[in-house]
Design an enzyme around this catalytic site. Structure first.
Site, PDB file in Angstrom:
ATOM      1  N   LEU A   1       1.070   5.050   0.099  1.00 20.48           N
ATOM      2  CA  LEU A   1       0.460   6.364   0.268  1.00 20.48           C
ATOM      3  C   LEU A   1       1.481   7.373   0.784  1.00 20.48           C
ATOM      4  O   LEU A   1       1.669   8.439   0.216  1.00 20.48           O
ATOM      5  CB  LEU A   1      -0.728   6.251   1.238  1.00 20.48           C
ATOM      6  CG  LEU A   1      -1.466   7.529   1.617  1.00 20.48           C
ATOM      7  CD1 LEU A   1      -2.093   8.187   0.412  1.00 20.48           C
ATOM      8  CD2 LEU A   1      -2.549   7.220   2.650  1.00 20.48           C
ATOM      9  N   THR A   2       2.189   6.969   1.853  1.00 21.95           N
ATOM     10  CA  THR A   2       3.065   7.908   2.568  1.00 21.95           C
ATOM     11  C   THR A   2       4.259   8.378   1.757  1.00 21.95           C
ATOM     12  O   THR A   2       4.877   7.602   1.032  1.00 21.95           O
ATOM     13  CB  THR A   2       3.567   7.230   3.861  1.00 21.95           C
ATOM     14  OG1 THR A   2       2.422   6.794   4.592  1.00 21.95           O
ATOM     15  CG2 THR A   2       4.360   8.178   4.727  1.00 21.95           C
TER      16      THR A   2
ATOM     17  N   PHE B   1       1.397   3.670  12.784  1.00 21.95           N
ATOM     18  CA  PHE B   1       0.945   3.480  11.406  1.00 21.95           C
ATOM     19  C   PHE B   1      -0.553   3.293  11.289  1.00 21.95           C
ATOM     20  O   PHE B   1      -1.268   3.222  12.287  1.00 21.95           O
ATOM     21  CB  PHE B   1       1.720   2.378  10.694  1.00 21.95           C
ATOM     22  CG  PHE B   1       1.574   0.979  11.237  1.00 21.95           C
ATOM     23  CD1 PHE B   1       0.613   0.617  12.153  1.00 21.95           C
ATOM     24  CD2 PHE B   1       2.455  -0.009  10.798  1.00 21.95           C
ATOM     25  CE1 PHE B   1       0.512  -0.673  12.627  1.00 21.95           C
ATOM     26  CE2 PHE B   1       2.362  -1.313  11.259  1.00 21.95           C
ATOM     27  CZ  PHE B   1       1.398  -1.644  12.175  1.00 21.95           C
ATOM     28  N   GLU B   2      -1.009   3.249  10.045  1.00 24.33           N
ATOM     29  CA  GLU B   2      -2.432   3.109   9.718  1.00 24.33           C
ATOM     30  C   GLU B   2      -3.272   4.194  10.376  1.00 24.33           C
ATOM     31  O   GLU B   2      -4.381   3.951  10.827  1.00 24.33           O
ATOM     32  CB  GLU B   2      -2.936   1.729  10.158  1.00 24.33           C
ATOM     33  CG  GLU B   2      -2.742   0.709   9.083  1.00 24.33           C
ATOM     34  CD  GLU B   2      -3.896  -0.274   9.006  1.00 24.33           C
ATOM     35  OE1 GLU B   2      -5.023   0.117   9.374  1.00 24.33           O
ATOM     36  OE2 GLU B   2      -3.655  -1.404   8.587  1.00 24.33           O
TER      37      GLU B   2
ATOM     38  N   GLY C   1       2.683  12.415   5.744  1.00 28.18           N
ATOM     39  CA  GLY C   1       2.352  11.244   6.560  1.00 28.18           C
ATOM     40  C   GLY C   1       0.905  11.346   6.953  1.00 28.18           C
ATOM     41  O   GLY C   1       0.007  10.936   6.216  1.00 28.18           O
TER      42      GLY C   1
ATOM     43  N   PRO D   1       7.832  11.338   1.924  1.00 26.64           N
ATOM     44  CA  PRO D   1       8.671  12.019   2.909  1.00 26.64           C
ATOM     45  C   PRO D   1       7.978  13.219   3.550  1.00 26.64           C
ATOM     46  O   PRO D   1       8.096  13.428   4.752  1.00 26.64           O
ATOM     47  CB  PRO D   1       9.884  12.460   2.082  1.00 26.64           C
ATOM     48  CG  PRO D   1       9.968  11.470   0.984  1.00 26.64           C
ATOM     49  CD  PRO D   1       8.573  11.056   0.659  1.00 26.64           C
TER      50      PRO D   1
ATOM     51  N   ASN E   1      -2.427   7.431  16.327  1.00 29.55           N
ATOM     52  CA  ASN E   1      -3.482   7.531  17.332  1.00 29.55           C
ATOM     53  C   ASN E   1      -3.899   8.981  17.568  1.00 29.55           C
ATOM     54  O   ASN E   1      -5.062   9.248  17.883  1.00 29.55           O
ATOM     55  CB  ASN E   1      -3.042   6.851  18.622  1.00 29.55           C
ATOM     56  CG  ASN E   1      -3.075   5.341  18.489  1.00 29.55           C
ATOM     57  OD1 ASN E   1      -3.355   4.810  17.425  1.00 29.55           O
ATOM     58  ND2 ASN E   1      -2.771   4.646  19.570  1.00 29.55           N
TER      59      ASN E   1
ATOM     60  N   PHE F   1       0.863  -1.171   0.000  1.00 29.28           N
ATOM     61  CA  PHE F   1       0.000   0.000   0.000  1.00 29.28           C
ATOM     62  C   PHE F   1       0.905   1.227   0.000  1.00 29.28           C
ATOM     63  O   PHE F   1       1.678   1.423   0.943  1.00 29.28           O
ATOM     64  CB  PHE F   1      -0.855  -0.062   1.272  1.00 29.28           C
ATOM     65  CG  PHE F   1      -1.830   1.066   1.473  1.00 29.28           C
ATOM     66  CD1 PHE F   1      -1.517   2.144   2.290  1.00 29.28           C
ATOM     67  CD2 PHE F   1      -3.084   1.031   0.886  1.00 29.28           C
ATOM     68  CE1 PHE F   1      -2.426   3.173   2.521  1.00 29.28           C
ATOM     69  CE2 PHE F   1      -4.010   2.041   1.105  1.00 29.28           C
ATOM     70  CZ  PHE F   1      -3.674   3.112   1.923  1.00 29.28           C
TER      71      PHE F   1
END
Lengths: 253, 650
Positions: free
Chosen positions: B220-221, B457-458, B226, B223, B461, B218
């Protein structure tokens, strides 16, 4: 040279801590994890390998017991057996079931299914009887290759390397025959999820011992089950003289 | 009660605690959101706010339909609790969604998977090699572990979310590094194809992905992007022939980046905005094959934890991507990304509940056998508290994971707040507590290192907390807005208004407003049920208060948002364990009394935490604290570090 019967037994999982029932009539089985007897796994693996090597055409997994044993048959199907037979035995008959009854059932099935080989585990880890294979062969008047650590098909004969007290013994027996699997025969494969899925489509036939003309009456009655006595602590001594003195003191020498 | 002529008097407004100027607030939140679009664009909240409060954007029509859909009451418990309401349909009784066949199938899958992880997979070896052993990878592929949720007719195992959660729990219990390798592949790597792929795309890619012949990642991120995912710079331009998009850019921190053949890549594309006639950057999702050419990757990152999982930079240099490989709608990539992340989130709670189970077993073993000061250490209060807390946390996490998977399997589309809550809960600081009891335990040290990433990640929080709070505020705000509308036509809405006035009058008088969990919660848990109800009431009032106090600026009040989110998490946790423990009591489980204690203890402490947050949010000293923290932060930023001079003077 087509069909192999494999026996699979549902037993308490080897990792479970066994507890005796308060009434000493047996061990606690309710809610306890069960799985396929490890030696039966080895038997299934050998049968499936023989099929993969094209020595045989069909592997039939057989188990005797109540409904739950179909789980065990399904595991055998997931490992590669083609179909299953569930011989329904429940209640008192199931509790009293032993090698003689199983052997009678397998003998009847071997004839009915026209099997060339019956492969069983050498013993079950719950009763450690080590009798079913031998009894089955006797009832069928077939040759037996027990404690097999290596099996090779050679035309109409089977070469079996057996694990015996003195080492290894190699015999050649004619088929049809009964084999029992020992620990070093093979390493059973893990059931893969796709194979478990495929196994759902495989058939499990149902029957009762009566359908095979087998009487389940047991000649054995279990009187009492106890845990082994707890091991007492030992005593450490410093010197050989102390050891001899102690042994003399408690009357051993 | 008050029917007859009702006019919008100031007195009425006060009674209903609605500022006459409130109608502007919803629009203003929307406007502010659009202005600060990128500020929270990565959080689904902003996307939702942007979508539903469209202020003249291309999403205007979408917003209209979305608004229509929203007018159907949300069944989500979390959405309703923000309004101080209880909708028990998704939480009581504890979902039991598998039919007999699915249950039986799952029961057959658990032993071989467990056996494999107990006997074959070597987590310590994977950790020290910094990769999953080749033989293990092969076995996992044969086992079918790489296509658990791919439909059976495309070569996968076809598991439901609940079944998937159960297996992922086993992986989490034994080896999180393997867990991430599997999860990066199927939970996010190719999930987009499962969710929004065309039939042709599914047929082309899923079979090989299911067997693990090809791995997915996957992407997406970047540099500079984020949490602020909408700011990505990887560019996709249509080729002159019109048959390809040319992809250029670089992605970082990509799990499976060094192993994957198939990449779900997010890139921006300048697009014509229908409404304004201007060019605007919109994100599109693409299925990119390494074999297209131009795809390279960097060396594996050296990480503290989940070392067995491959993490690498991935570079796209003039990669030609056929136009058939657009995933979802052109320009709809952001939504696709959020849908993917949202859909996989419950898996993390499930995996971590397994991890907790494993660690607790080791902690218990240690505590039950270690002797210090003459006694087994589990006889000491300090250790007892640790073991008890671990147990409660695992109970909550597990309950959340399976409640959400159950809701998803029942067809709910409205689970995003709960999913975010479960991910935050499962991965929060509390996990640090876990290994403390037995750091010498084998493998526990590795688990501690593996756990750190789960907070990051994902969706970090921090961002997810904002998402929970803002999403909740948005729905609550709508509710207030509908009241505002009702006030304009009081006769036509007399019932609604009467109800609201009664409710608020009761609240002010400190009486119960009739909200109850009776009938849902088992009688033996009625006291804890009452705590939950009280908490929901206070929480709902606090949410309203914050909306009225801050209006559109609530978007910026992160100190407030965090506390609101934490309360929401505690509240959902209370309800989840009430549901589970009620079910155990109703079904007469042997463990029912133990679960009752877990539930009651959790509720007592959660209630206290929620009430403290509620109180803090009303107190002026807390407002002062927020102001002070802001000032402290500004000072150290300006000074590039600690400001106060050393006590020694040098």
């Amino acid at each position: 040279m087509s069909r192999v019967l494999v026996g699979v037994k549902r037993v308490i999982d080897y990792a479970v801590k066994i507890r005796v029932k308060p009434d000493h009539s047996g061990v606690v089985t309710d809610g306890v994890k069960h799985s396929m007897n490890p030696f039966c796994e080895i038997a299934v693996e050998e049968a499936v390998k023989l099929k993969e090597k094209k020595f045989i055409k069909e592997v039939v997994a057989v188990s005797c017991g109540p409904t739950q044993v179909t789980e065990t048959i399904r595991t055998a199907l997931a490992m590669g057996c083609d179909r299953g037979i569930h011989v329904e035995v429940s209640g008192k008959d199931y509790e009293a079931m032993g090698p003689l009854q199983i052997a009678k059932i397998f003998a009847a099935l071997a004839k009915k299914e026209e099997a060339s080989l019956v492969i069983l585990g050498k013993q079950a880890i719950d009763d450690d009887c080590n009798q079913t294979g031998q009894m089955t062969a006797a009832l069928l008047d077939w040759p037996q290759g027990t404690f097999a650590s290596e099996v090779t098909i050679d035309g109409e004969k089977v070469k079996v390397v057996r694990e015996i007290d003195g080492g290894l013994e190699t015999i050649k027996i004619s088929m049809p025959a009964v084999l029992t699997a020992d620990l070093r025969l093979n390493t059973p494969r893990y059931a893969t999820l796709p194979n478990i899925m495929k196994a759902k489509k495989k058939k499990i036939a149902n029957m009762k011992p009566a359908d095979l003309g087998v009487d389940m009456v047991s000649r054995v009655e279990v009187l009492r089950v106890d845990e082994p006595p707890t091991r007492l602590a030992g005593v450490k001594v410093e010197t050989v003289d102390d050891l001899v003195a102690k042994l003399k003191a408690n009357g051993t020498i | 009660m008050l029917l007859g002529k009702v006019s919008l008097t100031p007195a009425l407004c006060t009674a209903l605690r609605i500022s006459p100027a409130f109608s502007g607030i919803q629009k203003q939140i929307g406007a502010a959101a659009t202005q600060n679009a990128r500020l929270y664009a990565s959080s689904q909240a902003a996307e939702a706010v942007l979508d539903k409060q469209a202020v003249g954007t291309t999403t205007a029509t979408k917003a209209a339909t979305a608004k229509k859909a929203q007018s159907v009451e949300s069944q989500s418990f979390a959405v309703n609790m923000f309004k101080g309401q209880i909708n028990p349909s998704q939480v009581f009784p504890f979902p039991s969604v598998m039919n007999e066949e699915q249950t039986q199938f799952l029961q057959e899958l658990v032993p071989p998977v467990s056996k494999f992880f107990e006997e074959v997979n070597d987590p310590a070896k994977n950790d020290s090699l910094e990769k999953v052993e080749d033989s293990t990878m092969e076995s996992l592929k044969e086992m079918g572990a790489f296509g658990l949720q791919v439909p059976q007719d495309l070569g996968g195992v076809g598991l439901t979310n609940t079944q998937y959660a159960r297996l992922v729990e086993i992986v989490g219990q034994h080896d999180l590094g393997v867990g991430i390798t599997l999860g990066a592949h199927q939970s996010i790597g190719f999930k987009g194809i499962l969710l929004v792929g065309s039939p042709a795309q599914k047929e082309k890619y899923l079979p090989k992905l299911a067997t693990g012949e090809t791995l997915a990642a996957f992407c997406l991120t970047e540099p500079a992007s984020g949490s602020d995912a909408a700011s990505i710079k990887t560019l996709a331009t249509l080729s002159p022939c019109g048959k390809h998009y040319i992809l250029n850019g670089g992605k970082i921190w990509i799990s499976n980046g060094g192993l994957a053949e198939i990449f779900t890549v997010f890139a921006k594309m300048p697009m014509m905005d229908e409404k304004t006639g201007q060019m605007k950057d919109k994100i599109t999702a693409f299925i990119v094959e390494r074999s297209f050419g131009g795809v390279t990757h960097g060396p594996p990152e050296k990480k503290m934890g989940i070392k067995a999982s491959n993490t690498a930079e991935v570079y796209f240099e003039n990669v030609p991507v056929p136009i058939e490989n657009v995933l979802g709608e052109v320009g709809g990539g952001f939504k696709v990304a959020m849908a993917i992340l949202n859909n996989g989130r419950f898996g993390m709670a499930a995996a971590l509940s397994g991890t907790m189970k494993g660690v607790i077993t080791q902690a218990v073993d240690h505590a039950a056998n270690r002797v210090q000061f003459g006694s087994k250490i589990h006889t000491y209060g300090a250790i007892q508290e640790k073991l008890a807390r671990m147990t409660m946390l695992q109970y909550v996490t597990e309950s959340m994971a399976y409640m959400i998977s159950g809701n998803m399997d029942s067809g709910s589309k409205d689970y995003h707040i709960e999913a975010a809550i479960s991910k935050i809960f499962a991965s929060t600081d509390i996990l640090w507590l876990f290994p403390v009891v037995c750091i010498q335990g084998s493998g526990v040290e590795r688990v501690m290192r593996d756990l750190r990433i789960f907070r990051i990640f994902e969706g970090t929080n921090d961002i997810l907390r904002l998402f929970v709070a803002l999403n909740g505020f948005q729905d609550a705000g709508k509710h207030l807005k509908s009241l505002q509308k009702a006030l304009k036509n009081p006769l036509g809405n007399a019932g609604l208004l009467a109800g609201e006035i009664t409710k608020r009058a009761k609240r002010t008088a400190g009486l119960s407003t009739g909200l109850t969990l009776q009938g849902s919660v088992h009688p033996e848990l009625s006291h804890s049920g009452n705590l939950a109800v009280k908490a929901i009431e206070h929480f709902g009032v606090t949410v309203e208060d914050m909306l009225l106090k801050h209006g559109k600026n609530i978007l910026h009040e992160q100190f407030v948002l965090k506390r609101v989110a934490d309360s929401a998490i505690d509240l959902y946790a209370m309800v989840v364990v009430l549901s589970r423990a009620s079910r155990s009591l109703s079904q007469g489980h042997a463990s029912a009394q133990h679960e009752k204690i877990l539930c009651e203890t959790w509720c007592i402490e959660a209630y206290d935490r929620i009430m403290k947050n509620v109180k803090d949010l009303k107190s002026s000293s807390t407002t002062q604290v927020f102001k002070n923290m802001k000032a402290i932060s500004a000072a150290v930023v300006e000074n590039g570090g600690i400001v106060a001079p050393h006590p020694l003077g040098f």
